[in-house]
Motif scaffolding. Structure first.
Motif, PDB file in Angstrom:
ATOM      1  N   ALA A 109       0.835  -1.198   0.000  1.00  0.00           N
ATOM      2  CA  ALA A 109       0.000   0.000   0.000  1.00  0.00           C
ATOM      3  C   ALA A 109       0.873   1.252   0.000  1.00  0.00           C
ATOM      4  N   PRO A 110       0.580   2.227  -0.853  1.00  0.00           N
ATOM      5  CA  PRO A 110       1.330   3.487  -0.846  1.00  0.00           C
ATOM      6  C   PRO A 110       1.179   4.192   0.505  1.00  0.00           C
ATOM      7  N   GLU A 111       2.274   4.737   1.013  1.00  0.00           N
ATOM      8  CA  GLU A 111       2.239   5.403   2.315  1.00  0.00           C
ATOM      9  C   GLU A 111       1.218   6.539   2.342  1.00  0.00           C
ATOM     10  N   GLU A 112       1.147   7.292   1.273  1.00  0.00           N
ATOM     11  CA  GLU A 112       0.222   8.423   1.239  1.00  0.00           C
ATOM     12  C   GLU A 112      -1.226   7.943   1.290  1.00  0.00           C
ATOM     13  N   ALA A 113      -1.516   6.841   0.603  1.00  0.00           N
ATOM     14  CA  ALA A 113      -2.879   6.300   0.623  1.00  0.00           C
ATOM     15  C   ALA A 113      -3.256   5.840   2.031  1.00  0.00           C
ATOM     16  N   LEU A 114      -2.321   5.228   2.747  1.00  0.00           N
ATOM     17  CA  LEU A 114      -2.584   4.811   4.133  1.00  0.00           C
ATOM     18  C   LEU A 114      -2.804   6.026   5.033  1.00  0.00           C
ATOM     19  N   LYS A 115      -2.034   7.079   4.795  1.00  0.00           N
ATOM     20  CA  LYS A 115      -2.193   8.305   5.599  1.00  0.00           C
ATOM     21  C   LYS A 115      -3.567   8.907   5.363  1.00  0.00           C
ATOM     22  N   ILE A 116      -3.992   8.951   4.122  1.00  0.00           N
ATOM     23  CA  ILE A 116      -5.318   9.503   3.813  1.00  0.00           C
ATOM     24  C   ILE A 116      -6.401   8.676   4.495  1.00  0.00           C
ATOM     25  N   TYR A 117      -6.286   7.340   4.413  1.00  0.00           N
ATOM     26  CA  TYR A 117      -7.287   6.477   5.056  1.00  0.00           C
ATOM     27  C   TYR A 117      -7.274   6.652   6.565  1.00  0.00           C
ATOM     28  N   ASP A 118      -6.090   6.791   7.147  1.00  0.00           N
ATOM     29  CA  ASP A 118      -5.983   7.007   8.592  1.00  0.00           C
ATOM     30  C   ASP A 118      -6.762   8.254   9.003  1.00  0.00           C
ATOM     31  N   ASP A 119      -6.665   9.307   8.199  1.00  0.00           N
ATOM     32  CA  ASP A 119      -7.387  10.544   8.495  1.00  0.00           C
ATOM     33  C   ASP A 119      -8.893  10.358   8.340  1.00  0.00           C
TER      34      ASP A 119
END
Length: 248
Positions: A194-204
């Protein structure tokens, strides 16, 4: 034939339900739900699943105590005690041993097959129940003391209580928790991290959901840390081996 909602509509509408009306599930409805569960796929036709229907209120109270997390003197998981039906789903190799006493059920692969089959059957049960207007929630927390549950339910060697399920007519409206985007969990031909940025967006997204739903400061990464950055039920492996599984 009972009237049910379409499969796609039911699956996309899933929510965990933890508050139920004081209304019994008719016997024919419950029988149909169990039958639908039994029609689930089963590896090599092993049919290595058993369901224990817990109707004894004292047994339910004891299991609730195992499941509940006491907080400021308050015990949760009231739904284990008060739902219309509480089912415990078990990996079951005892029937196999009755028919073939030399069956080698201690291989880890046998454990995996049984756990997978149990999950498939249980999801058939829940999906069918929801299509018939019921709601439910899985109860993995009975594994907080898996030996205690086995004692309460007189579970013999060769059988493992994997999880419970509360079923009943919903007495609440709940929001769906946001799932990971499909492009994070689906890869093509090779595994793609999973792309780090995509995980960050989902976390938010998850953090916003919990803030709006319960005014909690909680993200998905917080839940991962809470669940996996500590011991994870260390009594499970000894219990599995005592029951005859996962020895090789």
């Amino acid at each position: 034939m009972l009237k049910s909602l379409p499969t796609l509509e039911t699956a996309l509408a899933h929510r965990s339900i933890r508050r139920f009306k004081n209304e019994a599930i008719p016997a024919d409805v419950l029988a149909t739900i169990i039958q639908a569960g039994q029609m689930a796929s089963t590896s090599s036709y092993m049919q290595n699943v058993s369901i224990i229907r817990v109707t004894d209120i004292e047994k339910r109270k004891k299991i609730r105590q195992i499941c509940a997390n006491a907080y400021q003197g308050k015990m949760g998981h009231a739904y284990v005690e008060h739902c219309a039906e509480f089912l415990v789903f078990c990996l079951d190799a005892k029937r196999h041993l009755q028919l073939a006493p030399d069956a080698q059920v201690d291989w880890t692969e046998v454990l995996l097959i049984g756990a997978i089959d149990t999950g498939i059957l249980a999801q058939n049960v829940l999906l069918t129940a929801e299509s018939l207007g019921l709601g439910g929630v899985y109860i993995g927390s009975l594994r907080n003391d898996i030996q205690g549950v086995a004692d309460i339910l007189s579970i013999p060697q060769g059988v493992v209580p994997l999880f419970g399920m509360c079923l009943g007519y919903p007495d609440q409206e709940t929001n769906q928790r946001p799932r990971l985007p499909a492009n994070i969990i689906v890869s093509e031909n090779t595994y793609q991290a999973a792309p780090e940025e995509a995980l960050k967006i989902y976390d938010d997204v998850v953090k916003t959901y919990y803030k709006e739903r319960s005014n909690l400061d909680l993200s998905w990464s917080d839940q991962i840390r809470n669940n996996l950055c500590t011991e994870v039920r260390p009594g499970i492996l000894p219990f599995l081996q005592k029951q005859g599984f996962a020895k090789r």
